[in-house]
Design a protein around this motif. Structure first.
Motif, PDB file in Angstrom:
ATOM      1  N   ALA A   1       0.921  -1.036   0.029  1.00  0.00           N
ATOM      2  CA  ALA A   1       0.027  -0.067   0.096  1.00  0.00           C
ATOM      3  C   ALA A   1       0.884   1.175  -0.001  1.00  0.00           C
TER       4      ALA A   1
ATOM      5  N   LEU B   1       2.572   1.321  -3.518  1.00  0.00           N
ATOM      6  CA  LEU B   1       1.727   1.834  -4.392  1.00  0.00           C
ATOM      7  C   LEU B   1       1.445   3.299  -4.209  1.00  0.00           C
ATOM      8  N   LEU B   2       1.244   3.856  -3.296  1.00  0.00           N
ATOM      9  CA  LEU B   2       0.702   5.383  -3.024  1.00  0.00           C
ATOM     10  C   LEU B   2       1.949   6.198  -3.559  1.00  0.00           C
TER      11      LEU B   2
ATOM     12  N   GLU C   1      -6.589   5.698 -10.854  1.00  0.00           N
ATOM     13  CA  GLU C   1      -5.616   5.187  -9.690  1.00  0.00           C
ATOM     14  C   GLU C   1      -6.355   4.812  -8.449  1.00  0.00           C
TER      15      GLU C   1
ATOM     16  N   PHE D   1      -6.893   1.379  -6.268  1.00  0.00           N
ATOM     17  CA  PHE D   1      -6.579   1.337  -4.962  1.00  0.00           C
ATOM     18  C   PHE D   1      -7.909   0.364  -4.272  1.00  0.00           C
TER      19      PHE D   1
ATOM     20  N   VAL E   1      -4.763   3.930   3.247  1.00  0.00           N
ATOM     21  CA  VAL E   1      -4.286   4.203   1.874  1.00  0.00           C
ATOM     22  C   VAL E   1      -5.130   3.708   0.828  1.00  0.00           C
ATOM     23  N   LEU E   2      -5.568   2.554   0.731  1.00  0.00           N
ATOM     24  CA  LEU E   2      -6.357   1.868  -0.225  1.00  0.00           C
ATOM     25  C   LEU E   2      -7.956   2.318  -0.115  1.00  0.00           C
TER      26      LEU E   2
ATOM     27  N   GLY F   1      -8.311   5.852  -2.072  1.00  0.00           N
ATOM     28  CA  GLY F   1      -9.051   5.278  -3.063  1.00  0.00           C
ATOM     29  C   GLY F   1     -10.344   6.056  -3.133  1.00  0.00           C
TER      30      GLY F   1
END
Length: 316
Positions: free
Chosen positions: A117, A120-121, A134, A138, A251-252, A256
């Motif tokens: 996570a 990815l961020l 994007e 997420f 984060v996700l 997202g």
């Protein structure tokens, strides 16, 4: 600059917002957890899904509140600051209370997703924006993570002969807990954003700094309370799982959802300082957990000192 008496209003809003967020998260966790158990879900499944997402609710509500105030800095800063605070402050304080043991399952199943996570961020944000596409990525990764947790947890329970409980049905008190908790989160996020923003803005701080510090720590209170209490009671694996799960969902889920509402613009200073700080804190934590499978009190001191250093350099 506001006069001394005029500062009381944003201070009161800030304090009330933190209390409302904490109380709302506690009510939501309690109510949602019991509702899920009442309809027959396994306790372990509830812990890695319902509770993990519920403790992320303050960050989500604050972030969405910021979006409707035309500021994605609030959401991004709250998530970055909260994830760093979860590692440096929450786990640091918890380890000072009692050394935290790290389970094999957490290292194999949960920690890799926390690293994913964070990477990815940073990866999608290097171009200065998190687009709606994007944001959808997420959410898809989040859905995959949640499905993996439910499957693996149920598989473990089945192998041990643990069948789901029949459940006691849905209780009106649990529904009331969820509803009151959601209302408290909505109201508390508004108070926290208004009070914290007005207060620090008067002293010349940017919205991003406000989100990275005051709002981040405020929304991390449920994690801090849960992990500290877990450590004090000897439930040290819960303290680590609470933070790891929260950082993944922050984060996700939060970013997202916010990015799906509106693309998130990322300042160059964030890419140069906060992004590397998040990666460093995450990797240092993983290294500490792999070494001896325990977060010692010395590790706790290092984490708290690292967080203090982060805030110091942030204010420069």
């Amino acid at each position: 600059m506001l006069a001394g008496s005029e500062l009381l209003v944003p201070l009161a809003l800030l304090a009330a917002g933190i209390v409302a967020l904490y109380a709302g998260a506690e009510l939501l966790v309690a109510g949602a957890g019991r509702l899920a158990l009442g309809i027959g879900l396994r306790a372990a499944t509830v812990g890695v899904t319902v509770i993990a997402f519920a403790t992320t609710a303050p960050e989500l509500f604050v972030a969405i509140t910021g979006v409707f105030d035309d500021s994605t800095d609030i959401g991004l800063g709250t998530v970055l600051g909260s994830n760093i605070a979860n590692i440096g402050l929450v786990l640091g304080v918890s380890a000072l209370i009692k050394p935290l043991s790290v389970s094999e399952i957490a290292m194999k199943r949960h920690v890799p997703f926390m690293v994913l996570a964070a990477v990815l961020l940073v990866g999608v944000g290097l171009d200065g924006v998190i687009s709606r596409l994007e944001g959808a990525l997420f959410v898809v990764v989040l859905a995959g993570f949640t499905a993996y947790l439910v499957y693996s947890t149920n598989a473990d329970s089945a192998s041990m002969g643990d069948k789901p409980a029949a459940g006691d049905g849905i209780a009106l008190t649990d529904i009331a807990f969820v509803l009151v908790g959601l209302i408290a989160l909505v109201v508390g996020s508004r108070w926290l954003v208004e009070g914290g923003t007005e207060l620090l803005r008067e002293f010349g701080f940017s919205e991003l700094f406000i989100a990275l510090t005051v709002l981040a720590v405020g929304t991390s209170l449920p994690e801090l309370a849960a992990s500290a209490i877990g450590a004090a009671r000897g439930e040290t694996e819960f303290a680590i799982g609470n933070v790891v799960g929260s950082n993944i969902y922050n984060v996700l889920a939060v970013l997202g959802i916010v990015a799906l509402i509106t693309p998130i613009q990322i300042a160059t200073s964030t890419i140069q300082f906060e992004f590397p700080a998040l990666i460093v804190f995450t990797l240092v934590l993983v290294a500490m957990m792999r070494y001896g499978r325990t977060l010692t009190r010395l590790d706790g001191i290092a984490l708290v000192a690292g967080y203090a250093g982060f805030v110091y350099f942030l204010a420069q």
